[in-house]
Write an enzyme that holds these catalytic residues in place. Structure first.
Site, PDB file in Angstrom:
ATOM      1  N   LYS A 108       1.253   3.821  -2.788  1.00 48.71           N
ATOM      2  CA  LYS A 108       0.924   5.796  -2.574  1.00 48.71           C
ATOM      3  C   LYS A 108       2.309   6.505  -2.946  1.00 48.71           C
ATOM      4  CE  LYS A 108      -3.249   5.585  -1.335  1.00 48.71           C
ATOM      5  NZ  LYS A 108      -4.219   6.379  -1.935  1.00 48.71           N
TER       6      LYS A 108
ATOM      7  N   TYR B   6       0.908  -1.078   0.417  1.00 48.86           N
ATOM      8  CA  TYR B   6      -0.502  -0.028  -0.041  1.00 48.86           C
ATOM      9  C   TYR B   6       1.459   1.627   0.197  1.00 48.86           C
ATOM     10  CZ  TYR B   6      -3.839   3.422   1.490  1.00 48.86           C
ATOM     11  OH  TYR B   6      -4.346   4.520   1.446  1.00 48.86           O
TER      12      TYR B   6
END
Length: 339
Positions: free
Chosen positions: A217, A213
């Site tokens: 990002k 994740y």
């Protein structure tokens, strides 16, 4: 009054902790509200992942100020209900649905083609859709869910829409056409290298889904910086942001024990509702301040604050990621070779 060195150090540490919490959560007093959104009549906006959470609020408030807003997502039946909700609240709203499945590159390509066939202009693109901490799984295109949803598909979608954005910018003031990347302070969870070029899927990484994740990002933020450099000559601004820690469906894959800890501890008071959570996205998409202060390429934190990136990066690394990603889609015949 005099202070001991230790006392002064404690005050400095307390201040640092408070500032970090404010940056992470968005608990600072907003300097900007929805009332500050300028009139958007005649403008066209597109928001991915707008069926709920901050994406829904972003689309709603853009429509309230007069923009024609495209809601981009997978489930048309679900979005029809969302469109009705917006129409019920904003009678004059101009809302359209655009089918977009970020887990399928072909769907992304078709969505861009569909939009281009319908509209000659695009003033605001908000890359909002995201997925966080799902079990490891590959899409039909061979990429891990988070890196494809959060970064790769948004990259492809944005690149396909650039001709429309550039054409729109020809008739606008510098900074009036914007690309907003809804990232996260979780970029700090990315692997030590930031982006693991040998295998973006990170199948064996120690921290598993959290690192994946974080990488997705961080890639969004670096892509925003790359676009800012490339598009400044056209007057198009590209910015990224951390919206705060928000109560949304994004956390549905997070470990149950972690959510229970949040719900039953003081941290529950650090979560923003989607209304406050959308403020930074809307600030980034519409505030005249950003053009006035030449904040192209900036990173913002909640709520509507100029942020600081806490990971070192240089132009060469940003360019490497841009070209690496572009080559993926060149090879798949979705994009022409990058100049």
């Amino acid at each position: 009054m005099s202070y001991s060195f230790q006392g002064l150090l404690n005050r400095v540490n307390e201040s640092a902790i408070v500032n970090t919490l404010k940056e992470y959560t968005g608990l600072n007093t907003p300097k900007w509200t929805f009332n500050d959104i300028p009139d958007l009549t005649g403008k066209v906006a597109l928001v991915t992942g707008s069926s709920g959470g901050i994406g829904y609020v972003t689309a709603l408030e853009l429509a309230r100020k007069g923009a024609k807003v495209y809601l981009a997502g997978r489930n048309e039946e679900k979005y029809q209900k969302v469109m009705k909700q917006i129409h019920d609240e904003v009678r004059h709203s101009k809302i359209r649905f655009l089918r977009l499945d970020l887990l399928d590159f072909e769907s992304v390509y078709q969505a861009a083609e569909s939009f281009i066939a319908k509209e000659e202009k695009l003033h605001i693109l908000v890359n909002n859709a995201g997925i966080m901490n799902p079990p490891f799984e590959l899409t039909k295109d061979g990429y891990e869910l988070q890196i494809q949803t959060n970064y790769l598909s948004h990259y492809l979608f944005t690149e396909l829409l650039l001709p429309t954005l550039r054409r729109t910018a020809e008739e606008c003031r510098p900074g009036d056409v914007r690309i907003v990347h809804v990232a996260s302070i979780a970029y700090l969870q990315a692997p030590y290298s930031g982006i693991y070029f040998p295998d973006l899927n990170l199948p064996h990484v120690l921290l598993g889904t959290f690192a994946r994740y974080g990488q997705s990002k961080y890639a969004q933020i670096l892509y925003s910086i790359a676009l800012a450099k490339r598009l400044e000559k056209y007057g198009i601004y590209s910015v990224s942001l951390h919206p705060g820690v928000i109560r949304t469906e994004l956390t549905r894959y997070s470990p149950t024990f972690a959510l229970k800890l949040l719900e039953k501890s003081v941290f529950q008071y650090l979560l923003l509702d989607p209304i406050r959570g959308a403020m930074t996205s809307l600030y980034a998409a519409t505030s005249p301040e950003i053009s006035k202060e030449h904040l192209n390429g900036a990173y913002f934190t909640a709520i509507a604050q100029r942020g600081i990136l806490h990971r070192a990066h240089d132009d060469a690394f940003v360019e490497e990621l841009y070209r690496y990603t572009h080559k993926i889609f060149e090879d798949l015949k979705y994009l022409a070779p990058s100049p």
